[in-house]
Scaffold this motif. Structure first.
Motif, PDB file in Angstrom:
ATOM      1  N   ASN A  34       0.901  -1.218  -0.247  1.00  0.00           N
ATOM      2  CA  ASN A  34      -0.032   0.065  -0.006  1.00  0.00           C
ATOM      3  C   ASN A  34       0.870   1.320  -0.078  1.00  0.00           C
ATOM      4  O   ASN A  34       2.012   1.143   0.256  1.00  0.00           O
ATOM      5  CB  ASN A  34      -0.959  -0.072   1.149  1.00  0.00           C
ATOM      6  N   GLN A  35       0.129   2.333  -0.210  1.00  0.00           N
ATOM      7  CA  GLN A  35       1.039   3.561  -0.511  1.00  0.00           C
ATOM      8  C   GLN A  35       1.505   4.100   0.832  1.00  0.00           C
ATOM      9  O   GLN A  35       2.732   4.763   0.854  1.00  0.00           O
ATOM     10  CB  GLN A  35       0.178   4.825  -1.011  1.00  0.00           C
ATOM     11  N   ALA A  36       0.988   3.803   2.024  1.00  0.00           N
ATOM     12  CA  ALA A  36       1.400   4.204   3.364  1.00  0.00           C
ATOM     13  C   ALA A  36       3.145   3.559   3.491  1.00  0.00           C
ATOM     14  O   ALA A  36       3.881   4.045   4.311  1.00  0.00           O
ATOM     15  CB  ALA A  36       0.675   3.970   4.683  1.00  0.00           C
ATOM     16  N   VAL A  37       3.134   2.285   3.093  1.00  0.00           N
ATOM     17  CA  VAL A  37       4.507   1.625   3.209  1.00  0.00           C
ATOM     18  C   VAL A  37       5.424   2.265   2.252  1.00  0.00           C
ATOM     19  O   VAL A  37       6.532   2.635   2.747  1.00  0.00           O
ATOM     20  CB  VAL A  37       4.521   0.110   2.885  1.00  0.00           C
ATOM     21  N   VAL A  38       5.199   2.533   1.172  1.00  0.00           N
ATOM     22  CA  VAL A  38       6.136   3.312   0.165  1.00  0.00           C
ATOM     23  C   VAL A  38       6.188   4.923   0.775  1.00  0.00           C
ATOM     24  O   VAL A  38       7.577   5.107   0.957  1.00  0.00           O
ATOM     25  CB  VAL A  38       5.596   3.459  -1.079  1.00  0.00           C
ATOM     26  N   LEU A  39       5.517   5.472   1.435  1.00  0.00           N
ATOM     27  CA  LEU A  39       5.814   6.719   1.916  1.00  0.00           C
ATOM     28  C   LEU A  39       6.581   6.801   3.201  1.00  0.00           C
ATOM     29  O   LEU A  39       7.572   7.566   3.372  1.00  0.00           O
ATOM     30  CB  LEU A  39       4.447   7.402   2.099  1.00  0.00           C
TER      31      LEU A  39
END
Length: 126
Positions: free
Chosen positions: A112-117
């Motif tokens: 998910n995007q939170a992991v990337v961020l």
């Protein structure tokens, strides 16, 4: 022994109960999560502009096999878009001396995007 809370970025699903150790809770989804009231979310700020673009989010479709390319594209958006860059700088400033929890609604806790961020911000923080 004193209870010193380490500063840094954490991630947490919005459907998990808020806890004091979450510190500042920032929702990083472009869309408000279904079935969650503002009171239940207990967020301090909604930074929808830092989320991946609508086009990138749709292309990814939470398909794990696309996660590596999604990560690269999202990081490029974070680096090249001035609005996202300003928000990232704000997050980096917030984390000085406190915990910042990036809140997301995706079912998959790994893709998910939170992991990337979180990873991207942590690299910039040094």
């Amino acid at each position: 022994m004193t209870n010193v809370q380490e500063s840094g970025f954490k991630i947490k699903r919005i459907f998990d109960p808020p806890l004091p150790e979450d510190g500042v809770r920032i929702l990083v989804d472009r869309l408000w999560p279904r079935g969650v009231s503002k009171e239940q979310a207990s967020i301090d700020e909604w930074m929808k502009e830092i989320a991946p673009s609508h086009e990138l989010r749709q292309w990814f479709g939470h398909q794990p096999e696309r996660f590596a390319e999604f990560s690269e594209r999202y990081e490029r958006e974070l680096e090249e878009d001035p609005a996202r860059s300003r928000l990232a700088e704000r997050l980096l400033g917030m984390v000085a001396g406190q915990t910042v929890t990036l809140i997301y609604s995706a079912k998959d806790p790994i893709h998910n995007q939170a992991v990337v961020l979180q990873n991207w911000l942590s690299r910039r923080r040094g």
